[in-house]
Motif scaffolding. Structure first.
Motif, short mmCIF file in Angstrom:
data_model
loop_
_atom_site.label_atom_id
_atom_site.label_comp_id
_atom_site.label_asym_id
_atom_site.label_seq_id
_atom_site.Cartn_x
_atom_site.Cartn_y
_atom_site.Cartn_z
N GLU A 26 11.91 33.15 -5.49
CA GLU A 26 11.47 32.56 -4.24
C GLU A 26 10.39 31.53 -4.50
O GLU A 26 9.62 31.64 -5.45
CB GLU A 26 10.98 33.62 -3.28
N ILE A 27 10.34 30.52 -3.64
CA ILE A 27 9.38 29.44 -3.80
C ILE A 27 7.99 29.90 -3.40
O ILE A 27 7.79 30.49 -2.34
CB ILE A 27 9.79 28.22 -2.96
N VAL A 28 7.02 29.63 -4.26
CA VAL A 28 5.61 29.86 -3.95
C VAL A 28 5.00 28.59 -3.38
O VAL A 28 4.33 28.62 -2.35
CB VAL A 28 4.84 30.31 -5.21
N LYS A 335 18.80 32.52 -10.49
CA LYS A 335 19.46 32.05 -9.27
C LYS A 335 18.39 31.64 -8.29
O LYS A 335 17.72 32.47 -7.67
CB LYS A 335 20.37 33.15 -8.71
N LEU A 336 18.22 30.33 -8.17
CA LEU A 336 17.13 29.75 -7.40
C LEU A 336 17.53 29.57 -5.94
O LEU A 336 18.73 29.53 -5.62
CB LEU A 336 16.73 28.40 -8.00
N PRO A 337 16.56 29.41 -5.04
CA PRO A 337 16.89 29.08 -3.65
C PRO A 337 17.71 27.80 -3.58
O PRO A 337 17.55 26.89 -4.41
CB PRO A 337 15.50 28.89 -3.01
N VAL A 369 7.86 29.12 -8.67
CA VAL A 369 8.66 30.20 -8.08
C VAL A 369 8.22 31.52 -8.70
O VAL A 369 7.61 31.55 -9.78
CB VAL A 369 10.17 29.99 -8.30
N LYS A 370 8.51 32.61 -8.01
CA LYS A 370 8.26 33.95 -8.56
C LYS A 370 9.49 34.81 -8.33
O LYS A 370 10.27 34.58 -7.39
CB LYS A 370 7.02 34.59 -7.96
N ASN A 371 9.66 35.81 -9.20
CA ASN A 371 10.83 36.68 -9.07
C ASN A 371 10.66 37.63 -7.88
O ASN A 371 9.56 38.07 -7.57
CB ASN A 371 11.10 37.45 -10.36
#
Length: 372
Positions: A26-28, A335-337, A369-371
């Protein structure tokens, strides 16, 4: 000095459809292209992630080299993300230690422009307090060639026996210990120029020297040596040699990348999907079927290396992420947003409060991003 609030984020509207339920990051925060550069450092502090960036090439015009050394320090407050910038001075490395955030800022002043640009370098140890820098010490280094205000090259911060150290790789390896908020140079030095280091707090610093010798237009010799520092002395590990012959197809180079980690030299990508300990011939496997280690990008943080994974059919794809701590491999999905390029470029990493944070270059813009 400039401090300002970041109030907008640039996203790719062409992929603004429904969220992919399989995404595991997820995007920080993403960051303005005109305030980020090619040297990057992440650290966790006060329950938030901190981002320091510096260099001569601003991200939105990376093809242009600016003689002025610039940088930004991004941090989060209750009102949102802030950026701190100081003219002609930039943060190059940051690290949390004993509940506080420390770092090194660098100032570069042009020494000469003939025949090429050369700088004088001044380094500042700081502590981050109340949204600003607290200056602790100033360092100007005279190297073995008696050049004053010489570059320290690549800098890392390392903690050992509850003491903070600054490690420099330039033409040699030099180490300073922080004593009473002063940088005190250690007597021991390593008179080689490693290509990389992996610093593990309260363990060791492992250095890798890779020498590439062109024997002929089609024949190359690779010489790999590991060096190790335990806080008191350097030791040299075994040396390994490999030959690659392009014309005959002969090669005894078993891995794509070699790195020293926690006292051993490892071949990354041995047989494509394994890690091999060259010192004892142990082989680690465990990647999913068809996954292989990529030769780049590879980044490190506190004794761990973060390696992008491809597949046998698409070696340069972004099929996953592997985290190696010198003993075990942890494989993660990548797997990114949907708003991000699915193969955004890994630039830095850190772990904080049980989460992995990655700094990625997404279509010319840095994003953390963070997991999940």
């Amino acid at each position: 000095m400039l401090s300002s609030l970041l109030v907008s984020c640039k996203k790719d509207s062409s992929n603004s459809g429904s969220q992919d339920s399989t995404e595991n990051w997820e995007i920080v925060q993403n960051f303005p292209q005109d305030k980020t550069y090619e040297i990057n450092s992440l650290a966790g502090y006060n329950s938030e992630i901190i981002y320091a960036t510096s260099g001569h090439r601003v991200t939105n015009n990376s093809s242009t080299f600016n003689n002025q050394f610039q940088g930004s320090f991004f941090y989060k407050q209750a009102s949102g993300w802030m950026v701190n910038q100081v003219n002609n001075m930039a943060p190059v490395i940051i690290k949390e230690w004993n509940g506080a955030l420390y770092g090194i800022r660098e100032k570069r002043t042009i020494r000469t422009t003939i025949p090429v640009v050369d700088w004088e370098h001044t380094y500042y140890l700081f502590k981050w307090e109340n949204g600003n820098y607290t200056h602790l010490d100033t360092l100007e280094y005279t190297n073995a060639n008696l050049i004053n205000k010489a570059s320290l090259g690549n800098i890392s911060l390392w903690v050992n026996q509850n003491k903070l150290h600054m490690v420099s790789i330039a033409t040699n390896v030099a180490i300073w210990e922080v004593v009473n908020n002063q940088l005190i140079k250690k007597a021991e030095e390593l008179s080689v120029q490693p290509t990389s280091l992996i610093a593990t707090d309260n363990n060791d610093i492992s250095f890798t020297q890779v020498r590439q010798i062109i024997i002929s237009p089609t024949r190359t010799r690779y010489i790999i040596t590991g060096y190790y520092y335990n806080g008191a002395a350097f030791t040299q590990g075994k040396t390994y040699e490999f030959i690659v012959e392009e014309d005959t197809g002969f090669s005894n180079k078993e891995a794509s990348v070699y790195m020293a980690v926690k006292g051993n030299v490892w071949g990354i990508g041995f047989q494509g999907n394994k890690l091999k300990n060259l010192d004892n011939n142990a082989v680690l496997s465990g990647l999913s079927d068809s996954k292989i280690f990529r030769s780049s990008p590879i980044v490190s943080s506190n004794g761990k290396i973060y390696i992008m994974l491809g597949t046998e059919k698409a070696p340069e794809s972004c099929a996953g992420l592997a985290v190696f701590d010198g003993t075990n491999i942890r494989e993660m999905e990548f797997k990114l947003p949907p708003v991000l390029d699915p193969c955004s470029i890994l630039s830095a990493a850190t772990e904080y409060n049980g989460k992995i944070y990655l700094l990625l270059l997404n279509r010319g813009q840095y994003v953390i991003v963070k997991n999940k």
